[in-house]
Design a protein around this motif. Structure first.
Motif, PDB file in Angstrom:
ATOM      1  N   ALA A   8       0.830  -1.196   0.000  1.00 50.40           N
ATOM      2  CA  ALA A   8       0.000   0.000   0.000  1.00 50.40           C
ATOM      3  C   ALA A   8       0.862   1.242   0.000  1.00 50.40           C
ATOM      4  O   ALA A   8       1.941   1.277   0.577  1.00 50.40           O
ATOM      5  CB  ALA A   8      -0.886  -0.005   1.240  1.00 50.40           C
ATOM      6  N   GLY A  10      -0.292   5.415  -0.025  1.00 46.14           N
ATOM      7  CA  GLY A  10      -1.193   6.516  -0.308  1.00 46.14           C
ATOM      8  C   GLY A  10      -0.394   7.719  -0.774  1.00 46.14           C
ATOM      9  O   GLY A  10       0.814   7.783  -0.597  1.00 46.14           O
ATOM     10  N   ILE A  39      -4.825  10.868  -1.755  1.00 47.01           N
ATOM     11  CA  ILE A  39      -5.373   9.662  -2.368  1.00 47.01           C
ATOM     12  C   ILE A  39      -5.096   8.541  -1.382  1.00 47.01           C
ATOM     13  O   ILE A  39      -3.936   8.271  -1.072  1.00 47.01           O
ATOM     14  CB  ILE A  39      -4.688   9.317  -3.700  1.00 47.01           C
ATOM     15  N   ALA A  41      -4.453   4.877   0.155  1.00 45.79           N
ATOM     16  CA  ALA A  41      -3.795   3.715  -0.421  1.00 45.79           C
ATOM     17  C   ALA A  41      -4.843   2.867  -1.128  1.00 45.79           C
ATOM     18  O   ALA A  41      -5.934   2.636  -0.604  1.00 45.79           O
ATOM     19  CB  ALA A  41      -3.107   2.905   0.674  1.00 45.79           C
ATOM     20  N   ARG A  42      -4.492   2.410  -2.320  1.00 46.93           N
ATOM     21  CA  ARG A  42      -5.370   1.587  -3.158  1.00 46.93           C
ATOM     22  C   ARG A  42      -6.622   2.308  -3.629  1.00 46.93           C
ATOM     23  O   ARG A  42      -7.574   1.682  -4.065  1.00 46.93           O
ATOM     24  CB  ARG A  42      -5.769   0.298  -2.429  1.00 46.93           C
ATOM     25  N   GLY A  43      -6.597   3.626  -3.541  1.00 46.24           N
ATOM     26  CA  GLY A  43      -7.707   4.399  -4.072  1.00 46.24           C
ATOM     27  C   GLY A  43      -7.495   4.700  -5.544  1.00 46.24           C
ATOM     28  O   GLY A  43      -6.381   4.620  -6.047  1.00 46.24           O
ATOM     29  N   VAL A 164       2.092   2.647  -6.657  1.00 48.62           N
ATOM     30  CA  VAL A 164       1.320   3.800  -7.129  1.00 48.62           C
ATOM     31  C   VAL A 164       1.425   3.862  -8.647  1.00 48.62           C
ATOM     32  O   VAL A 164       2.507   3.708  -9.212  1.00 48.62           O
ATOM     33  CB  VAL A 164       1.856   5.119  -6.521  1.00 48.62           C
ATOM     34  N   GLN A 195      -3.350  -1.120  -7.012  1.00 52.24           N
ATOM     35  CA  GLN A 195      -2.432  -0.014  -6.813  1.00 52.24           C
ATOM     36  C   GLN A 195      -3.229   1.217  -6.406  1.00 52.24           C
ATOM     37  O   GLN A 195      -4.434   1.268  -6.598  1.00 52.24           O
ATOM     38  CB  GLN A 195      -1.685   0.337  -8.114  1.00 52.24           C
ATOM     39  N   THR A 196      -2.498   2.201  -5.909  1.00 51.60           N
ATOM     40  CA  THR A 196      -3.082   3.523  -5.766  1.00 51.60           C
ATOM     41  C   THR A 196      -2.976   4.182  -7.135  1.00 51.60           C
ATOM     42  O   THR A 196      -1.895   4.238  -7.699  1.00 51.60           O
ATOM     43  CB  THR A 196      -2.271   4.345  -4.750  1.00 51.60           C
TER      44      THR A 196
END
Lengths: 273, 278
Positions: A8, A10, A39, A41-43, A164, A195-196
């Protein structure tokens, strides 16, 4: 990509400002100003804005390809000071290297990163399969369509297994159908790899369709003027375009953008006159 | 995401398209052009033969090919031929090596320091128009009457197209390749050798082909004017002693060398660029 999630990371932006030395006018041009956003993490976040608003500049700053004039960018809690192999970047222009076949293109960053040969082969194949290029491994870019070349670029970015993923209008040069299909692929891949993602686009429906949150950016200086949470089902498909909620979101974003686009248009013309 | 059905269909279509060989030359087109070349040479030979034998022109102007060819074979087989050939060959090879290396380095320097490049570009471009052979007296004064004065001038002639093409090629590298290199943390050397130079390769190759031809022109022309040995010198010597057949024999050798060099470079370029511009 082999089932396990990427680590992760962000992205946190604190009062980011980017200035350019202007060529003809006096004083610097402020491309990006006062951007404080996050953003998770994983957004999956998209940035929309009129052309020339600084959204690509913002992405370059997060990628470490350009330094902010002031403010701070953090990825996974670490301050960004330059390009990082944990941050994958995908560009709008065709960036496949014409002297390498698909596999060698995808392996290239792995070679640079001194990944072992066996792992290079394995990771490249995984990424190629993931983007649906299986069977094209020995093809050269000149033998592929524009959409397929962007798949190669996507596979190359994914093969690094970044936490990312920064995508700078990756499908803007493609036709509408290919763009829809590739958007769907990106969304599916994100569903598998988590991924982010920061996705820059000027296409409002693409932004809504793909992301969890949309940032609307103003014309120069580029600031975030609206943040829209996309409360559509996670498992959406292109049919969602016909729903009332999609329309509402689209209208809201268009409302904020319309005045900005007009302002940008007016300024560009003024500069030219 | 469930919008995969049309995607799968398009993938199958894409795969079918990928199987179709694209951009290949039609089979036989190479054969046809080779045939045309042979036919042209044969026709030219027949006309030359008829002209010399039929008295259309004095035999000293252009001797019959049936005289030139055996003379060429005899000269190439003789012991006197080889010292000149080796000397010219050495001059040619060294000029190519020095000129190409210098051109690559200077082109690279111009790319790294665009200001410097812009200052020198007009001079380099106008150098194309200057017959550099004119500087031979100067190089004799500086270096002396030996093969090095030939090599230096021929190297300069080679370096000019090489510099301009390398520089042009590097400037034409799409900026996105360099952004890519930066984003995957290529070192400066990696960016240069694994991204920028391969991207500039078509231009560099064009420069190489020009440069090698210039090296040959420079070498032979300077041997012809002042040197005391080499194939160019032999041509001049035979010309001055009215040995037309021998002179044409040497000219034939040099033409053969230039055809051979061009063919080798052409084949190398095709192999290297094989599928790049399919």
């Amino acid at each position: 990509m082999t089932g396990e999630d990427a680590p992760a990371g962000g992205v946190a932006l604190a009062d980011v400002r980017v200035e350019f030395a202007a060529r003809d006018s006096d004083g610097p041009v402020v491309a990006v100003d006062g951007v404080t956003q996050e953003i998770p993490a994983r957004g999956f976040v998209s940035v929309v804005g009129p052309s020339g608003c600084g959204k690509s500049t913002l992405l370059s700053v997060i990628a470490g390809l350009r330094t902010a004039t002031s403010g701070k960018v953090e990825i996974g809690g670490r301050t960004v000071s330059g390009p990082d192999r944990d941050v994958g970047v995908m560009f709008q222009e065709d960036s496949t290297l014409p002297w390498k076949n698909v596999t060698d293109n995808v392996r290239f960053p792995l070679q640079i990163a001194h990944v072992s040969r066996t792992e290079q082969a394995e990771r490249a194949q995984d990424a190629i399969d993931l983007v649906g290029l299986g069977g094209f491994e020995r093809r050269y870019p000149a033998e592929l369509s524009g959409g397929m070349r962007q798949r190669v670029a996507l596979a190359r970015t994914l093969a690094m297994r970044p936490s990312v993923l920064l995508m700078d209008e990756p499908f803007a040069a493609l036709d509408q159908q290919t763009r829809l299909l590739l958007g769907a692929e990106v969304r599916r891949i994100w569903g598998e790899t988590h991924q982010t993602v920061l996705f820059v686009t000027h296409d409002i429906s693409e932004a809504i369709l793909l992301s969890q949150q949309v940032w609307v950016m103003s014309y120069r200086p580029g600031t975030i003027i609206d943040v829209v949470d996309v409360d559509l089902p996670e498992d959406r498909d292109s049919a969602v375009v016909a729903t009332p909620r999609f329309n509402e979101l689209q209208n809201r974003i268009w409302e904020s953008l319309r005045t900005e686009s007009m302002r940008g248009f007016a300024q560009e013309n003024q500069v030219r006159a | 995401m469930s919008v995969r059905a049309p995607e799968a269909a398009s993938r199958t279509a894409g795969r079918a398209a990928a199987r179709r060989p694209r951009g290949r030359r039609r089979p036989g087109s190479g054969l046809a052009s080779a045939g045309a070349t042979v036919a042209l040479i044969v026709i030219a030979g027949v006309v030359a033969e008829a002209g010399a034998r039929g008295g259309w022109w004095a035999p000293d102007v252009l001797p019959a090919p049936s005289d030139i060819l055996p003379a060429t074979a005899q000269i190439v087989g003789s012991a006197e031929f080889w010292p000149d050939a080796v000397r010219t060959g050495m001059e040619l090879v060294l000029s190519c090596v020095f000129g190409v290396a210098a051109g690559l380095l200077v082109g690279l320097g111009f790319w790294k320091a665009p200001g410097v490049g812009r200052v020198f570009e007009p001079y380099l471009v106008s150098f194309y128009a200057v017959p550099l052979v004119l500087f031979y007296p100067i190089s004799i004064v500086l270096i002396g009457i030996n093969q090095w004065s030939v090599i230096v001038l021929a190297s300069v002639m080679t370096a000019i197209p090489m510099t301009l093409n390398t520089w042009m090629g590097l400037r034409a590298v799409p900026p996105v390749y360099l952004k890519l290199a930066a984003s995957i943390r290529c070192s400066r050397a990696q960016t240069l050798f694994r991204v920028a130079l391969p991207a500039a390769a078509p231009y560099v190759f064009a420069g190489l082909r020009l440069g090698v031809v210039y090296a040959l022109i420079g070498t032979v022309a300077m041997e012809f004017t002042t040197a005391q040995a080499g194939l160019g010198y032999q041509i001049r010597y035979l010309y001055e002693s009215f040995d037309a057949v021998g002179m044409y024999a040497y000219i034939l050798v040099i033409v053969a060398i230039s055809v051979l060099l061009t063919a080798v470079l052409e084949i190398a370029e095709r192999l290297l660029m094989r599928r790049r511009n399919a």
